[in-house]
Scaffold this active site. Structure first.
Site: not given
Ligand code: DX5
Length: 228
Positions: A153, A150-151, A16, A184, A43
Site C-alpha cells: 500500500g 516491508g509494507f 502479492s 514490485d 513476501d
Molecule cells: C513490499 C512487498 C510487496 C508488496 C506490494 O515489501 O515486497 O510485494 O506487498 O504491495 P503493493 O502492490 O500494495 O505496493
C-alpha cells in the site's frame, strides 16, 4: 493467463498475498488463480532485513496445497541462503533474494538453481543496477523494488520507471533479453502501462488486487484493461 503480450514478452501477473486477508488466505489465493493470475508472490520478512515480520515456511506449504500457481517467494531476510532449500521443499517454484542481504550472491543463486527452482535477484530503490551486473548471466529474473520493502500500500517511487528502462537496455545489450524484469511495490492500474512500456514483464501487485473496493476478479480485470 498473461496480462498481455508485448514485444514478444508475455506480461505475467503475480498478486502479492501480503495485502490479502490472512484469515482466509486459501480463498484469496484461489480467487487470484481463478481470475487468471500467473504467479503468486509470497513476501517473507524477518524483521531484520525489513522492519516487518510476515510469513514463513508453513504458509508456503499451505499455499502449495491451495493453488497450482507458480509460487514466487520474495525473501526479505538476511542471509537467505540459509533457508532456500527449505522454501523449495515447502513448494516454492521461484525464489528471489536481495543483493543487499547476502555476501555470496553467486553462490545463493547457484544453490536455488541446483534445487530445481528459478532464481531472481532483487534491488532496493537506492541500490544501483551496477550491483547486479556480474550476476545477470545466472538469473532468471531481476526484481526492481518500486517502494522501500516491508509494507504493502505504499506510493510508487517515480524514478523507478527510468531504472526499469535502463535495466531493459542493459539486459538487451548483454544478450539477456530472456531475463524477466519484475516490478514490485506501488503498482496500480494507473501506472501499469508506463511501467510495462519501460520494459517490465512480471507484475507484482498487492493492494491493487486485494482491497475493499473491488473483488479480486474486478481488480485483475482493471489491470488487464490498463494494458489494453
Ligand atoms: C513490499 C512487498 C510487496 C508488496 C506490494 O515489501 O515486497 O510485494 O506487498 O504491495 P503493493 O502492490 O500494495 O505496493
Amino acid at each position: 493467463m498473461p496480462l498481455a503480450q508485448i514485444n514478444g514478452h508475455p506480461i505475467l501477473l503475480a498478486p502479492s498475498i501480503l495485502s490479502a486477508d490472512f484469515a482466509r488466505l486459501g480463498e484469496d489465493a484461489r480467487a487470484a488463480e481463478a481470475a487468471g493470475a500467473d504467479w503468486l508472490q509470497i513476501d517473507v520478512m524477518d524483521g531484520m532485513f525489513v522492519p516487518n515480520i510476515s510469513v514463513g515456511l508453513p504458509v508456503v506449504a499451505a499455499l502449495r496445497r491451495a493453488v497450482g500457481l507458480t509460487l514466487d517467494c520474495h525473501l526479505m531476510i538476511v542471509r537467505p541462503e540459509r533457508y532456500v532449500a527449505d522454501f523449495v521443499k515447502a513448494g516454492a517454484n521461484h525464489i528471489t533474494v536481495h543483493v543487499e542481504a547476502t555476501t555470496h550472491l553467486h553462490r545463493a543463486i547457484q544453490q536455488i538453481k541446483e534445487l530445481g527452482a528459478t532464481a531472481g535477484v532483487a534491488l532496493n530503490p537506492a541500490t544501483p543496477l551496477g550491483a547486479i551486473e556480474e550476476i545477470l548471466s545466472y538469473v532468471d529474473l531481476v526484481l526492481i523494488m518500486g517502494v522501500d520493502p516491508g509494507f504493502g500500500g505504499q506510493e510508487y517511487i517515480p524514478t523507478t520507471t527510468e531504472k526499469i528502462a535502463r535495466l531493459r537496455r542493459l539486459l538487451d545489450e548483454r544478450g539477456h533479453g530472456q531475463v524477466q524484469i519484475q516490478i514490485d511495490g506501488g503498482v496500480k492500474a494507473g501506472n501499469l502501462a508506463k511501467i510495462v512500456g519501460a520494459g517490465a514483464t512480471n507484475i507484482v501487485a498487492g493492494s491493487a488486487i486485494y482491497n475493499a473496493r473491488q473483488t479480486v476478479a474486478e481488480a485483475i480485470g482493471a489491470l488487464r484493461e490498463a494494458l489494453g
